[in-house]
Design an enzyme around this catalytic site. Structure first.
Site, short mmCIF file in Angstrom:
data_model
loop_
_atom_site.label_atom_id
_atom_site.label_comp_id
_atom_site.label_asym_id
_atom_site.label_seq_id
_atom_site.Cartn_x
_atom_site.Cartn_y
_atom_site.Cartn_z
N LYS A 186 9.39 7.00 -10.20
CA LYS A 186 8.36 8.04 -10.06
C LYS A 186 8.58 8.75 -8.74
O LYS A 186 8.37 8.21 -7.66
CB LYS A 186 6.97 7.40 -10.12
N CYS A 294 7.59 4.77 8.99
CA CYS A 294 6.66 3.63 9.02
C CYS A 294 7.01 2.63 10.11
O CYS A 294 6.13 1.92 10.61
CB CYS A 294 6.64 2.94 7.66
N GLU A 393 -2.20 3.91 11.40
CA GLU A 393 -0.89 4.56 11.29
C GLU A 393 -1.10 6.07 11.25
O GLU A 393 -1.73 6.60 10.33
CB GLU A 393 -0.18 4.08 10.03
#
Length: 494
Positions: A186, A294, A393
């Site tokens: 996806k 990240c 974050e």
């Protein structure tokens, strides 16, 4: 056909999805706009995946696993397809890099060499076909013959984030294909270009029907993929909140899953290390994809007596980075990927100001840009480790400098977060580096910079994920082990 700095980019089938070895017209109700991060202009439209399209993709992958020879090929046979994938990506390196720069804001001069590492990953897993112990013979207690074999886990639903879609997909696709799995990938609707090119490569190299399927879409079809009982394993990269939802949904039916999630990584700078050198290294790394990484070292922890000097050095180093067009070779820092991401970063910057941190550099949108999702390289000092900007974050070019009482306190602060993806210690004393890295609660721990080695595997502790990607560790989640006990020895083992 579009041309950016002399590099033509196009997709052969933007209105279609790659399902069961062919391009099929998407049946969703609308087109998805793909936005150029530097100009805010729509430069591509793709057909949206409907629930019917997703069902067809899952069905194709299921048929290919259950009724085709693919899972039973020798690993070296599947490895040949990985090498063909690698060759196809190398031939399209500039196109892949151009999509990445336009969709996400990565500088083109960084994007082109980065693309060479992705096909190298496919070659790495192809090499494992010869060296991995797929069948481990043992001497059972009550049978004449025993062996533990590694078999593919089955149909894999792979969902990747928008920031580095090709590399994130590669860490799932390459080991899954080598293992003998079939895949429904996806693609993120914000940055689908690279993965559509990957589907074109799959089509060209003659990958068997249904083995690799590429669709797109938002939450609805993602949830459909995660919950479908025909999908044996889910491999996800994205935010920790979404990861928790996926783990819950997969757990309801005991589906296998791996999750590579968020981070709030620390750079602990010890007293023996030069602050200017540390600042230069941290600021340079944070330029990568405008901080949309990240594993970024966004919390800089330093002894309080050197805090002000560290903050000033970071402010000078990071503030001097040139923000601009990602296709300009002089640009250090491009835009963030989209309007909502820009606003999220700006909201965090305002939270930092509101909660009492000291703004050292940046803090807003560069005044000389009329368009584009740009953010000034931003440094905060005197940051409380419990504050919003130290705990959430941000996924943008924002650094927080946090004072510590001593080395032990610095390591404690590094670990005081819900995340555990990456940390680093800056010291020239290897014994102190060993001590600190063993005490970090993170999946990766480096010395004197942002470091990772994907051939050794990466992943996170705590809410930074479940499982590992890359290396031999990254192959294991796509395999199930089966113990076979026979009354005789098959010819294969004689």
């Amino acid at each position: 056909m579009l041309t950016v700095r002399g590099t033509p980019i196009s997709l052969q089938h933007p209105d279609s999805l790659y399902i069961d070895g062919e391009w099929r017209a998407a049946t969703g109700e609308r087109k998805l706009d793909v936005i150029d991060a530097a100009t805010e202009e729509v430069f591509l439209q793709i057909g949206e995946t409907s629930t019917q399209d997703m069902d067809a993709a899952i069905a194709a992958a299921r048929r290919a696993f259950d009724h085709s020879p693919w899972p039973f090929l020798e690993p070296k046979e599947r490895a040949e397809y990985l090498r063909k994938f690698a060759a196809g990506m190398r031939a399209r390196a500039e196109q892949l890099a151009t999509f990445w720069s336009r969709e996400v804001g990565a500088t083109y001069r960084m994007a082109v060499p980065s693309m060479s590492r992705v096909p190298a990953l496919f070659d790495y897993y192809a090499d494992l076909a010869e060296t991995y112990e797929w069948e481990k013979r043992d001497q059972p207690e009550f049978s004449a013959f025993g062996v533990v074999v590694s078999e593919p886990v089955g149909v894999v639903g792979a969902i990747v984030a928008w920031n580095t879609p090709l590399s994130l997909a590669a860490y799932k696709i390459a080991p899954a294909l080598l293992a003998g799995c079939t895949i429904v990938l996806k693609a993120p609707p914000e940055s689908p270009g690279e993965l559509y090119l990957l589907a074109e490569i799959a089509d060209e190299i003659g990958l068997p029907k249904g083995v690799f399927n590429v669709v797109n879409g938002h939450r609805g079809v993602s949830e459909q993929l995660v919950r479908d009982p025909r999908v044996d394993k889910v491999a996800f990269t994205g935010s920790s909140p979404v990861g928790r939802q996926i783990a819950s949904a997969a757990g309801e039916r005991l589906a296998r899953f791996t999750l590579e999630l968020g981070g709030k990584s620390a750079a602990v700078v010890l007293d023996d290390y030069d602050l200017g050198t540390a600042a230069a290294a941290i600021a340079q790394q944070e330029c990568s994809i405008s901080g949309q990484v990240c594993m970024s070292l966004t919390r800089v922890i330093v002894s309080k007596h050197r805090h002000d000097e560290m903050a000033a050095a970071l402010g000078a180093a990071f503030g001097a980075k040139r923000v601009g067009d990602p296709f300009d070779p002089e640009t250090d820092l491009g835009p963030v990927a989209m309007a909502k991401q820009q606003q999220s970063v700006l909201n965090h910057i305002e939270a930092g100001k509101r909660e009492g941190a000291t703004l050292v550099a940046g803090g807003g949108v560069p005044s000389h840009f009329e368009r584009g999702y740009f953010i000034e390289p931003t440094v905060f000092a005197n940051v409380d480790n419990a504050s919003t900007i130290a705990q959430e974050e941000i996924f943008g070019p924002v650094l927080s400098v946090i004072p510590a009482e001593n080395e032990e306190h610095a390591i404690q602060l590094a670990n005081e977060t819900q995340y555990g993806l990456n940390n680093a210690v800056f010291t020239d004393d290897v014994e102190r580096a060993w001590y600190a890295t063993r005490r970090f609660r993170s999946g990766t721990a480096g010395n004197n910079g942002f470091k990772t080695d994907t051939r050794m595997g990466f992943g996170g502790f705590k809410q930074s994920g479940v499982g590992r990607e890359g290396g031999i560790q990254g192959l294991a989640p796509y395999l199930e082990t089966k113990t076979i006990l026979l009354d005789g020895v098959p010819k294969r083992f004689q």
